[in-house]
Motif scaffolding. Structure first.
Motif, short mmCIF file in Angstrom:
data_model
loop_
_atom_site.label_atom_id
_atom_site.label_comp_id
_atom_site.label_asym_id
_atom_site.label_seq_id
_atom_site.Cartn_x
_atom_site.Cartn_y
_atom_site.Cartn_z
N ILE A 1 -25.25 116.80 42.12
CA ILE A 1 -26.26 116.56 41.10
C ILE A 1 -25.62 115.70 40.02
O ILE A 1 -24.57 116.06 39.47
N THR B 1 -33.80 113.59 37.35
CA THR B 1 -34.50 113.27 36.10
C THR B 1 -36.00 113.49 36.18
O THR B 1 -36.59 114.15 35.33
N ARG C 1 -37.25 117.26 36.29
CA ARG C 1 -36.96 118.19 35.20
C ARG C 1 -38.24 118.60 34.48
O ARG C 1 -39.19 117.83 34.42
N ASP D 1 -22.93 121.27 41.50
CA ASP D 1 -23.09 120.93 40.09
C ASP D 1 -21.89 121.47 39.32
O ASP D 1 -21.14 122.30 39.82
N THR E 1 -31.89 123.07 36.10
CA THR E 1 -31.38 121.90 36.82
C THR E 1 -31.41 122.15 38.32
O THR E 1 -31.81 121.29 39.10
#
Length: 179
Positions: A38, A69, A72, A104, A112
């Motif tokens: 990520i 992006t 989210r 991540d 996320t």
């Protein structure tokens, strides 16, 4: 203001090596496994994990890059024209029927990871999605749990976890900062 360094370069290296072994063990090898980092630091961690897995297993594991992006629920980073800043996804393989291991740097609220799972599902239907994180700091807002954790670091709501990696920051360390 930095309060403490909780992982130095050597500790990060050891944590990633352990996670690589855990991924191999849990999946009984790496057949049908793919790593997807990520953006931003998750990509570099995924590449490092792939290197370690290849050293251990003698086989390469595919690595992709995921920009979440547009998935989210809190679009905050925007360009001058108020559009989200999209960095681009690069997943050069089909995720259908694969064991996707999302990577991540920090697991915090879980938002996320939720966005990343949505993004992966738009790429295909994986057999399974697993999560590897360098740091789990708690404070979940969604029912999400990492399968592989480098270090659990309980924090207060007034603290930040800062992950620095040489590929981006010219330094490998994880530290706790006061907001």
């Amino acid at each position: 203001m930095q309060k403490a360094v909780v992982l130095d370069e050597q500790a990060i290296r050891r944590a990633l090596t352990r996670i690589a072994h855990e991924i191999i063990e849990r999946n009984k090898g790496i057949d049908d496994c793919v790593l997807i980092g990520i953006k931003t630091r998750g990509i570099y961690l995924a590449k490092r994990l792939a290197e370690r897995i290849e050293q251990i297993e003698g086989k390469a594991v595919p690595v992709g890059e995921l920009d979440i992006t547009l998935y989210r629920d809190d679009l905050t980073v925007k360009t001058i024209d108020h559009e989200p800043l999209v960095k681009g996804t690069d997943v050069p393989f089909d995720v259908t029927n694969k064991k996707v291991i999302l990577v991540d740097d920090v697991l915090f609220t879980g938002r996320t990871v939720r966005a990343a799972m949505d993004a992966v599902m738009d790429l295909g239907r994986p057999a399974q999605i697993q999560l590897a994180v360098l740091v789990d700091r708690g404070h979940r807002e969604l029912p999400i749990r990492a399968d592989f954790v480098g270090k659990n670091i309980p924090t207060s709501s007034s603290e930040l976890i800062v992950v620095e990696l040489t590929e981006v920051d010219q330094l490998d360390q994880v530290s706790i900062h006061e907001k």
